[in-house]
Write a protein that holds these residues in place. Structure first.
Motif, PDB file in Angstrom:
ATOM      1  N   ASN A 331      -3.940   4.721   0.644  1.00 57.48           N
ATOM      2  CA  ASN A 331      -3.055   4.067  -0.316  1.00 57.48           C
ATOM      3  C   ASN A 331      -2.248   5.090  -1.115  1.00 57.48           C
ATOM      4  OD1 ASN A 331      -4.009   1.580   0.516  1.00 57.48           O
ATOM      5  ND2 ASN A 331      -5.474   1.378  -1.163  1.00 57.48           N
ATOM      6  N   LEU A 332      -2.877   6.206  -1.475  1.00 56.73           N
ATOM      7  CA  LEU A 332      -2.144   7.274  -2.156  1.00 56.73           C
ATOM      8  C   LEU A 332      -1.082   7.871  -1.244  1.00 56.73           C
ATOM      9  CD1 LEU A 332      -4.981   9.219  -4.037  1.00 56.73           C
ATOM     10  CD2 LEU A 332      -3.334   7.602  -5.005  1.00 56.73           C
ATOM     11  N   GLN A 333      -1.419   8.021   0.049  1.00 56.61           N
ATOM     12  CA  GLN A 333      -0.453   8.580   0.996  1.00 56.61           C
ATOM     13  C   GLN A 333       0.767   7.683   1.124  1.00 56.61           C
ATOM     14  OE1 GLN A 333      -0.804  11.671   2.458  1.00 56.61           O
ATOM     15  NE2 GLN A 333       1.358  11.334   2.935  1.00 56.61           N
ATOM     16  N   LYS A 334       0.559   6.363   1.011  1.00 58.30           N
ATOM     17  CA  LYS A 334       1.702   5.448   1.067  1.00 58.30           C
ATOM     18  C   LYS A 334       2.657   5.728  -0.078  1.00 58.30           C
ATOM     19  CE  LYS A 334       2.990   0.625   1.670  1.00 58.30           C
ATOM     20  NZ  LYS A 334       2.540  -0.789   1.744  1.00 58.30           N
ATOM     21  N   VAL A 335       2.128   5.992  -1.276  1.00 60.41           N
ATOM     22  CA  VAL A 335       2.978   6.314  -2.418  1.00 60.41           C
ATOM     23  C   VAL A 335       3.757   7.604  -2.151  1.00 60.41           C
ATOM     24  CG1 VAL A 335       3.032   6.842  -4.885  1.00 60.41           C
ATOM     25  CG2 VAL A 335       1.414   5.141  -4.010  1.00 60.41           C
ATOM     26  N   LEU A 336       3.093   8.596  -1.548  1.00 60.56           N
ATOM     27  CA  LEU A 336       3.776   9.854  -1.240  1.00 60.56           C
ATOM     28  C   LEU A 336       4.876   9.642  -0.202  1.00 60.56           C
ATOM     29  CD1 LEU A 336       0.713  12.282  -1.054  1.00 60.56           C
ATOM     30  CD2 LEU A 336       2.225  11.837  -2.996  1.00 60.56           C
ATOM     31  N   ASP A 337       4.603   8.834   0.810  1.00 62.78           N
ATOM     32  CA  ASP A 337       5.629   8.539   1.822  1.00 62.78           C
ATOM     33  C   ASP A 337       6.822   7.834   1.176  1.00 62.78           C
ATOM     34  OD1 ASP A 337       3.836   9.591   3.616  1.00 62.78           O
ATOM     35  OD2 ASP A 337       3.766   7.847   4.925  1.00 62.78           O
ATOM     36  N   ILE A 338       6.521   6.889   0.285  1.00 63.75           N
ATOM     37  CA  ILE A 338       7.591   6.164  -0.397  1.00 63.75           C
ATOM     38  C   ILE A 338       8.411   7.113  -1.269  1.00 63.75           C
ATOM     39  CG2 ILE A 338       8.018   4.464  -2.220  1.00 63.75           C
ATOM     40  CD1 ILE A 338       5.765   2.793  -0.953  1.00 63.75           C
ATOM     41  N   ALA A 339       7.768   8.100  -1.862  1.00 62.18           N
ATOM     42  CA  ALA A 339       8.503   9.079  -2.665  1.00 62.18           C
ATOM     43  C   ALA A 339       9.573   9.764  -1.825  1.00 62.18           C
ATOM     44  CB  ALA A 339       7.532  10.102  -3.251  1.00 62.18           C
ATOM     45  N   MET A 340       9.250  10.080  -0.586  1.00 53.81           N
ATOM     46  CA  MET A 340      10.234  10.715   0.297  1.00 53.81           C
ATOM     47  C   MET A 340      11.367   9.749   0.648  1.00 53.81           C
ATOM     48  SD  MET A 340       8.005  13.222   2.788  1.00 53.81           S
ATOM     49  CE  MET A 340       6.680  12.112   3.232  1.00 53.81           C
ATOM     50  N   ILE A 341      11.048   8.471   0.768  1.00 55.68           N
ATOM     51  CA  ILE A 341      12.091   7.472   1.047  1.00 55.68           C
ATOM     52  C   ILE A 341      13.034   7.352  -0.144  1.00 55.68           C
ATOM     53  CG2 ILE A 341      12.533   5.033   1.509  1.00 55.68           C
ATOM     54  CD1 ILE A 341       9.823   4.921   2.938  1.00 55.68           C
ATOM     55  N   THR A 342      12.472   7.327  -1.347  1.00 58.19           N
ATOM     56  CA  THR A 342      13.333   7.187  -2.527  1.00 58.19           C
ATOM     57  C   THR A 342      14.253   8.391  -2.701  1.00 58.19           C
ATOM     58  OG1 THR A 342      11.793   8.184  -4.144  1.00 58.19           O
ATOM     59  CG2 THR A 342      11.528   5.829  -3.679  1.00 58.19           C
ATOM     60  N   GLU A 343      13.816   9.561  -2.254  1.00 65.53           N
ATOM     61  CA  GLU A 343      14.671  10.751  -2.302  1.00 65.53           C
ATOM     62  C   GLU A 343      15.918  10.548  -1.462  1.00 65.53           C
ATOM     63  OE1 GLU A 343      16.434  14.454  -2.556  1.00 65.53           O
ATOM     64  OE2 GLU A 343      14.872  13.634  -3.846  1.00 65.53           O
ATOM     65  N   VAL A 344      15.773   9.894  -0.311  1.00 69.44           N
ATOM     66  CA  VAL A 344      16.894   9.674   0.598  1.00 69.44           C
ATOM     67  C   VAL A 344      17.739   8.487   0.158  1.00 69.44           C
ATOM     68  CG1 VAL A 344      17.516   9.046   2.956  1.00 69.44           C
ATOM     69  CG2 VAL A 344      15.712  10.716   2.556  1.00 69.44           C
ATOM     70  N   GLU A 345      17.076   7.385  -0.184  1.00 64.30           N
ATOM     71  CA  GLU A 345      17.803   6.148  -0.469  1.00 64.30           C
ATOM     72  C   GLU A 345      18.289   6.059  -1.912  1.00 64.30           C
ATOM     73  OE1 GLU A 345      15.639   2.726   0.818  1.00 64.30           O
ATOM     74  OE2 GLU A 345      15.448   3.451   2.886  1.00 64.30           O
ATOM     75  N   ARG A 346      17.792   6.934  -2.774  1.00 61.33           N
ATOM     76  CA  ARG A 346      18.211   6.981  -4.173  1.00 61.33           C
ATOM     77  C   ARG A 346      18.052   5.619  -4.863  1.00 61.33           C
ATOM     78  NH1 ARG A 346      18.234  11.783  -3.268  1.00 61.33           N
ATOM     79  NH2 ARG A 346      19.745  13.296  -4.059  1.00 61.33           N
ATOM     80  N   ARG A 347      16.890   5.013  -4.665  1.00 59.48           N
ATOM     81  CA  ARG A 347      16.612   3.748  -5.340  1.00 59.48           C
ATOM     82  C   ARG A 347      15.124   3.640  -5.627  1.00 59.48           C
ATOM     83  NH1 ARG A 347      14.210  -0.428  -2.377  1.00 59.48           N
ATOM     84  NH2 ARG A 347      14.115  -0.134  -0.102  1.00 59.48           N
ATOM     85  N   GLU A 348      14.801   2.839  -6.611  1.00 62.92           N
ATOM     86  CA  GLU A 348      13.400   2.553  -6.906  1.00 62.92           C
ATOM     87  C   GLU A 348      12.804   1.775  -5.737  1.00 62.92           C
ATOM     88  OE1 GLU A 348      12.094  -0.606  -9.730  1.00 62.92           O
ATOM     89  OE2 GLU A 348      11.490   1.120 -10.955  1.00 62.92           O
ATOM     90  N   TYR A 349      11.522   2.000  -5.498  1.00 65.51           N
ATOM     91  CA  TYR A 349      10.878   1.395  -4.329  1.00 65.51           C
ATOM     92  C   TYR A 349       9.534   0.806  -4.764  1.00 65.51           C
ATOM     93  CZ  TYR A 349      10.815   1.280   0.837  1.00 65.51           C
ATOM     94  OH  TYR A 349      10.865   0.907   2.153  1.00 65.51           O
ATOM     95  N   ALA A 350       9.240  -0.398  -4.307  1.00 63.92           N
ATOM     96  CA  ALA A 350       7.945  -1.019  -4.582  1.00 63.92           C
ATOM     97  C   ALA A 350       6.927  -0.566  -3.551  1.00 63.92           C
ATOM     98  CB  ALA A 350       8.061  -2.539  -4.562  1.00 63.92           C
ATOM     99  N   VAL A 351       5.720  -0.260  -3.999  1.00 63.31           N
ATOM    100  CA  VAL A 351       4.671   0.200  -3.085  1.00 63.31           C
ATOM    101  C   VAL A 351       4.345  -0.871  -2.058  1.00 63.31           C
ATOM    102  CG1 VAL A 351       2.259   0.979  -2.969  1.00 63.31           C
ATOM    103  CG2 VAL A 351       3.739   1.794  -4.797  1.00 63.31           C
ATOM    104  N   ALA A 352       4.573  -2.130  -2.385  1.00 67.90           N
ATOM    105  CA  ALA A 352       4.282  -3.225  -1.452  1.00 67.90           C
ATOM    106  C   ALA A 352       5.292  -3.297  -0.309  1.00 67.90           C
ATOM    107  CB  ALA A 352       4.261  -4.556  -2.201  1.00 67.90           C
ATOM    108  N   GLU A 353       6.437  -2.609  -0.435  1.00 63.82           N
ATOM    109  CA  GLU A 353       7.445  -2.648   0.625  1.00 63.82           C
ATOM    110  C   GLU A 353       6.958  -1.882   1.856  1.00 63.82           C
ATOM    111  OE1 GLU A 353      11.653  -2.094  -0.382  1.00 63.82           O
ATOM    112  OE2 GLU A 353      11.035  -1.973  -2.487  1.00 63.82           O
ATOM    113  N   PRO A 354       7.466  -2.266   3.053  1.00 63.54           N
ATOM    114  CA  PRO A 354       7.088  -1.541   4.276  1.00 63.54           C
ATOM    115  C   PRO A 354       7.506  -0.078   4.193  1.00 63.54           C
ATOM    116  CG  PRO A 354       8.204  -3.599   4.803  1.00 63.54           C
ATOM    117  CD  PRO A 354       8.382  -3.384   3.331  1.00 63.54           C
TER     118      PRO A 354
END
Length: 365
Positions: A331-354
């Protein structure tokens, strides 16, 4: 289980020595084997820690089979294949962090572990810090009321200090700066620690995040030998937590004057807590009761706590899994992966999102 737990150490790098020393102090553990692809390293490690049997491949060790559990202290990218192999062989696994380089792999490891019924834990070492354990108890007891704001930081200085060695010449540091050598940078290396430190101490989880990552110039062309120094060096993250609090989480390897410092501040409706961990000691401070009006803080005695190493062996003996589990680390790794997505997409991201981590070209400076 009445006999000692027979433990195999997989990987004999720097952190493996800590594992061996911690487990060796436990009378319920017998260190029976060590594995490393480098025969000189594994033999030296086995001699140093009085381990009778050594192997140069995990296949050989599994064929031998005379062990109950494994401390997996291999490099990050090796955790996934070796842990799946060990679970398939029916062995309990104590894995170094991060569990895997991506949520997809970490989730698979957690599912396999859950299906196997084997004991599975991840060595999020700052669970061993007594002040964060005491702080969590105080939060759960409602002593600071509902938490409104969280601040968490992990500061290291090994890119500007040789206190831990010379990063520019030593492979044990250089691989942590190179994505092709399996590193997700400071985000993957210590981001998982500070996320756990914050979430565990505040008894909550991250719901939504926005993160920025940055890779600074460290050498001509950001390259030394065959190491491309492209992994992130610093990250900042704004977060919203499941308890309703807002927060800021950040980490860097460029924190001059801070060798290895974790700090957590939690501000609630009735009071506040601060946890600090450094190489020279830990501290827990509180602003409660009448002190809230004066803005005064008091030092608290946090007592002592069991280590992850002790909890892992207790879990095996009791056949009851303990935290931090593979699922928690996934679950922590999912947050880290999402952090990398937000760097690219420049938007807030919900942890529940794919989660589908893209190829990322990080900003350099």
């Amino acid at each position: 289980m009445s006999a000692a737990v027979r433990l195999l150490i997989l990987g004999t790098g720097g952190m493996a020595n800590r594992h061996a020393m911690e487990f060796a102090t436990n009378s319920d553990v017998q260190l029976v084997g060590a594995v490393d692809v480098d025969i000189a390293k594994v033999r030296g490690f086995a001699l140093r820690h009085d381990i009778a049997t050594s192997f140069t491949s995990l296949d050989e060790a599994i064929e031998w089979g005379e062990f109950d559990a494994v401390a997996n202290v291999t490099p990050d990218r090796i955790h996934y294949p070796t842990t799946l192999q060990l679970l398939a062989a029916g062995k309990h696994v104590f894995c170094e962090k991060p569990l895997a380089e991506t949520y997809e792999r970490a989730d698979e490891m957690a599912r396999r572990a859950e299906e196997s019924g084997l004991i599975n834990m991840v060595n999020l070492t700052y669970r061993n810090v007594a002040p964060v354990q005491r702080a969590r108890q105080m939060v759960l007891a409602g002593e600071i009321g509902r938490i409104r704001h969280i601040e968490a930081s992990y500061l290291q200085s090994w890119l500007v200090s040789k206190a831990w060695g010379d990063w520019a010449t030593e492979d044990q540091w250089l691989w942590r700066l190179s994505t092709k050598h399996g590193s997700n940078g400071v985000l993957g290396d210590v981001g998982i620690h500070i996320l756990d430190f914050a979430g565990y101490g505040a008894a909550t989880e991250v719901d939504r995040i926005f993160a920025r990552l940055k890779t600074f110039e460290k050498a001509p062309g950001n390259r030394i030998r065959d190491y491309d120094l492209d992994a992130n060096d610093s990250f900042t993250m704004t977060a919203e937590f499941s308890n309703g609090a807002m927060g800021v989480i950040h980490a860097t390897r460029w924190a001059t004057g801070h060798l290895n410092e974790l700090r957590l501040r939690m501000h609630g409706e009735k009071g506040a807590l601060e946890v600090v961990h450094t190489p020279t000691g830990n501290a827990l401070r509180a602003c409660l009761g009448d002190d809230v009006e004066k803005g005064q803080w008091q030092d608290l005695d946090a007592g002592t706590t069991a280590t992850n190493y002790q909890r892992f062996i207790e879990a095996i003996r009791e056949q009851q899994n303990r935290e931090p589990s593979f699922r928690h680390a996934a679950n922590l790794q999912k947050v880290l992966d999402i952090a990398m997505i937000t760097e690219v997409e420049r938007r807030e991201y919900a942890v529940a999102e794919p989660v589908a981590v893209p190829q990322i070209k990080l900003i350099s400076g």
